[in-house]
Motif scaffolding. Structure first.
Motif, PDB file in Angstrom:
ATOM      1  N   PRO A 135      43.807  41.683  48.054  1.00 31.20           N
ATOM      2  CA  PRO A 135      42.929  42.044  46.840  1.00 31.20           C
ATOM      3  C   PRO A 135      43.356  43.202  46.064  1.00 31.20           C
ATOM      4  CG  PRO A 135      41.519  42.090  48.609  1.00 31.20           C
ATOM      5  CD  PRO A 135      42.901  41.460  49.093  1.00 31.20           C
ATOM      6  N   TRP A 136      44.044  44.237  46.909  1.00 29.50           N
ATOM      7  CA  TRP A 136      44.632  45.510  46.576  1.00 29.50           C
ATOM      8  C   TRP A 136      45.702  45.728  46.018  1.00 29.50           C
ATOM      9  CZ3 TRP A 136      40.792  49.018  46.358  1.00 29.50           C
ATOM     10  CH2 TRP A 136      39.939  48.897  47.645  1.00 29.50           C
ATOM     11  N   ILE A 137      46.362  44.133  45.787  1.00 28.23           N
ATOM     12  CA  ILE A 137      47.584  44.197  45.022  1.00 28.23           C
ATOM     13  C   ILE A 137      47.502  43.533  43.645  1.00 28.23           C
ATOM     14  CG2 ILE A 137      50.129  43.334  45.250  1.00 28.23           C
ATOM     15  CD1 ILE A 137      49.636  43.454  48.041  1.00 28.23           C
ATOM     16  N   GLU A 138      48.242  43.860  42.701  1.00 26.99           N
ATOM     17  CA  GLU A 138      48.048  43.501  41.286  1.00 26.99           C
ATOM     18  C   GLU A 138      48.803  42.056  41.385  1.00 26.99           C
ATOM     19  OE1 GLU A 138      46.822  44.498  38.632  1.00 26.99           O
ATOM     20  OE2 GLU A 138      46.368  46.582  39.129  1.00 26.99           O
ATOM     21  N   LYS A 139      48.209  41.297  40.467  1.00 29.65           N
ATOM     22  CA  LYS A 139      48.596  39.762  40.267  1.00 29.65           C
ATOM     23  C   LYS A 139      50.042  39.764  39.971  1.00 29.65           C
ATOM     24  CE  LYS A 139      47.444  35.478  38.136  1.00 29.65           C
ATOM     25  NZ  LYS A 139      46.625  34.757  37.277  1.00 29.65           N
ATOM     26  N   CYS A 162      47.684  50.821  47.547  1.00 26.72           N
ATOM     27  CA  CYS A 162      46.959  51.940  47.025  1.00 26.72           C
ATOM     28  C   CYS A 162      47.274  52.002  45.622  1.00 26.72           C
ATOM     29  CB  CYS A 162      47.756  53.299  47.622  1.00 26.72           C
ATOM     30  SG  CYS A 162      47.705  53.147  49.657  1.00 26.72           S
ATOM     31  N   ILE A 163      47.839  51.199  44.974  1.00 27.10           N
ATOM     32  CA  ILE A 163      47.758  51.076  43.483  1.00 27.10           C
ATOM     33  C   ILE A 163      46.525  50.862  42.599  1.00 27.10           C
ATOM     34  CG2 ILE A 163      48.969  49.847  41.576  1.00 27.10           C
ATOM     35  CD1 ILE A 163      51.582  49.228  43.218  1.00 27.10           C
ATOM     36  N   ARG A 164      45.650  50.000  43.190  1.00 24.45           N
ATOM     37  CA  ARG A 164      44.523  49.685  42.457  1.00 24.45           C
ATOM     38  C   ARG A 164      43.348  50.692  43.036  1.00 24.45           C
ATOM     39  NH1 ARG A 164      43.777  44.779  39.797  1.00 24.45           N
ATOM     40  NH2 ARG A 164      41.206  44.998  40.187  1.00 24.45           N
ATOM     41  N   ASP A 165      42.339  50.724  42.125  1.00 26.53           N
ATOM     42  CA  ASP A 165      41.139  51.535  42.673  1.00 26.53           C
ATOM     43  C   ASP A 165      40.211  50.823  43.202  1.00 26.53           C
ATOM     44  OD1 ASP A 165      42.480  53.978  41.923  1.00 26.53           O
ATOM     45  OD2 ASP A 165      41.899  53.877  39.905  1.00 26.53           O
ATOM     46  N   SER A 166      40.083  49.391  42.644  1.00 27.32           N
ATOM     47  CA  SER A 166      39.228  48.340  43.195  1.00 27.32           C
ATOM     48  C   SER A 166      39.556  47.045  43.339  1.00 27.32           C
ATOM     49  CB  SER A 166      37.963  48.290  42.024  1.00 27.32           C
ATOM     50  OG  SER A 166      38.920  47.820  40.665  1.00 27.32           O
ATOM     51  N   LEU A 167      38.970  46.206  44.205  1.00 28.74           N
ATOM     52  CA  LEU A 167      39.298  44.968  44.465  1.00 28.74           C
ATOM     53  C   LEU A 167      39.368  44.353  43.402  1.00 28.74           C
ATOM     54  CD1 LEU A 167      36.926  44.612  47.572  1.00 28.74           C
ATOM     55  CD2 LEU A 167      39.534  45.037  47.807  1.00 28.74           C
ATOM     56  N   ARG A 168      40.304  43.114  43.400  1.00 28.56           N
ATOM     57  CA  ARG A 168      40.463  42.213  42.532  1.00 28.56           C
ATOM     58  C   ARG A 168      39.386  41.196  42.746  1.00 28.56           C
ATOM     59  NH1 ARG A 168      46.408  39.968  43.097  1.00 28.56           N
ATOM     60  NH2 ARG A 168      45.381  37.985  42.087  1.00 28.56           N
ATOM     61  N   GLN A 169      38.895  40.467  41.493  1.00 32.62           N
ATOM     62  CA  GLN A 169      37.869  39.665  41.724  1.00 32.62           C
ATOM     63  C   GLN A 169      38.408  38.331  41.286  1.00 32.62           C
ATOM     64  OE1 GLN A 169      35.026  40.534  43.006  1.00 32.62           O
ATOM     65  NE2 GLN A 169      35.685  42.620  43.140  1.00 32.62           N
ATOM     66  N   ASP A 170      39.527  37.945  41.034  1.00 30.32           N
ATOM     67  CA  ASP A 170      40.160  36.685  40.470  1.00 30.32           C
ATOM     68  C   ASP A 170      40.554  35.796  41.682  1.00 30.32           C
ATOM     69  OD1 ASP A 170      42.060  38.313  41.227  1.00 30.32           O
ATOM     70  OD2 ASP A 170      43.387  37.905  39.474  1.00 30.32           O
ATOM     71  N   CYS A 171      40.161  35.743  42.712  1.00 28.45           N
ATOM     72  CA  CYS A 171      40.406  34.885  43.751  1.00 28.45           C
ATOM     73  C   CYS A 171      39.830  33.544  43.686  1.00 28.45           C
ATOM     74  CB  CYS A 171      40.084  35.606  45.330  1.00 28.45           C
ATOM     75  SG  CYS A 171      40.605  34.293  46.569  1.00 28.45           S
ATOM     76  N   PRO A 172      40.719  32.544  43.655  1.00 25.14           N
ATOM     77  CA  PRO A 172      40.132  31.050  43.317  1.00 25.14           C
ATOM     78  C   PRO A 172      39.295  30.716  44.369  1.00 25.14           C
ATOM     79  CG  PRO A 172      42.554  31.094  44.155  1.00 25.14           C
ATOM     80  CD  PRO A 172      42.335  32.516  43.755  1.00 25.14           C
ATOM     81  N   GLU A 173      38.158  30.178  44.178  1.00 27.26           N
ATOM     82  CA  GLU A 173      37.180  29.560  45.144  1.00 27.26           C
ATOM     83  C   GLU A 173      37.603  28.489  45.694  1.00 27.26           C
ATOM     84  OE1 GLU A 173      33.291  29.895  43.585  1.00 27.26           O
ATOM     85  OE2 GLU A 173      33.195  32.193  43.469  1.00 27.26           O
ATOM     86  N   LYS A 174      38.624  27.544  44.756  1.00 27.09           N
ATOM     87  CA  LYS A 174      38.886  26.280  45.328  1.00 27.09           C
ATOM     88  C   LYS A 174      40.255  26.150  44.794  1.00 27.09           C
ATOM     89  CE  LYS A 174      37.738  21.245  44.973  1.00 27.09           C
ATOM     90  NZ  LYS A 174      36.842  20.368  44.404  1.00 27.09           N
TER      91      LYS A 174
END
Length: 222
Positions: free
Chosen positions: A52-56, A107-119
């Motif tokens: 989640p620390w890596i850009e999509k 170390c590129i992002r300051d926050s975790l990504r929130q777009d992880c698919p739940e299913k």
């Protein structure tokens, strides 16, 4: 999560394998007659870095060091762990000291990504809806694998060597390769029992289990 492969799977790669300034890891040289120096890399393999620390959609190309000719390769993993956790121990070999590392991508992002698919989406159809086509002729790459296998048992010394595998089916090729590996391993064990050095490469004579049919020019099994 890091997912990588030990082999490239036989897929064609248009990029030449790196050979410039690739260090021998530990100074070991392979046995004669080739004396391989372990100073080159192989065909590229796919690697997925999931976090989640890596850009999509990030695509990582060549590294920025530590040397002008460094590359990402398998020893990049321990080299990255060493940097990521600031380990004070020495590198394992000259190879991981040379390999590129990828810790900066965490170390590129300051926050975790929130777009992880739940299913995950359901797979609508199999990527390979059919089974093995065992009666099909071997592909060019598969023929080359059979010719490599023939060198394990000495069949490359036969006059029919250039044509070995060309008229085989997938079923015949699979049987030939399995038999060749099994016989080579058995010969190696027998050589060790007879007192041979464990670094010696066993050289076998042409196998009596494969012969060329004059009428068909194919390998038959007895």
């Amino acid at each position: 999560l890091l997912i990588t492969y030990d082999e490239h799977g036989g897929f064609y790669d248009h990029v030449p394998t790196p050979v410039k300034d690739v260090p021998n890891p530990d100074g070991i040289i392979g046995p004669g007659p080739f004396y391989f120096g372990f100073d080159r890399l192989g065909v590229r393999v796919p690697t997925f870095l999931i976090s989640p620390w890596i850009e999509k959609g990030t695509v990582i190309h060549e590294p920025e060091g530590p040397t002008p000719h460094s590359q990402y390769e398998h020893s990049s993993i321990p080299a990255t762990v060493k940097k990521l956790f600031n380990l004070k121990s020495h590198f394992l070999t000259k190879r991981d000291a040379w390999a590129g590392t990828f810790e900066k991508y965490f170390c590129i992002r300051d926050s975790l990504r929130q777009d992880c698919p739940e299913k995950l989406a359901e797979v609508e159809r199999s990527l390979r809806p059919w089974g093995a086509k065992e009666d099909a002729k071997l592909s060019e790459f598969q023929v080359e694998l059979i010719q490599l296998a023939s060198q394990l048992v000495g069949d490359h010394l036969l006059n029919s060597y250039p044509d070995i595998g060309k008229n085989m089916t997938v079923r015949e090729g699979n049987k030939y390769a399995e038999d060749a590996v099994e016989k080579f391993l058995e010969a190696g064990k027998a050589a060790l029992k007879a007192g041979a050095d464990e670094n010696t490469i066993v050289t076998m004579r042409p196998s009596l289990t494969t012969r060329t049919s004059p009428s068909e020019g194919t390998n038959k099994y007895i």
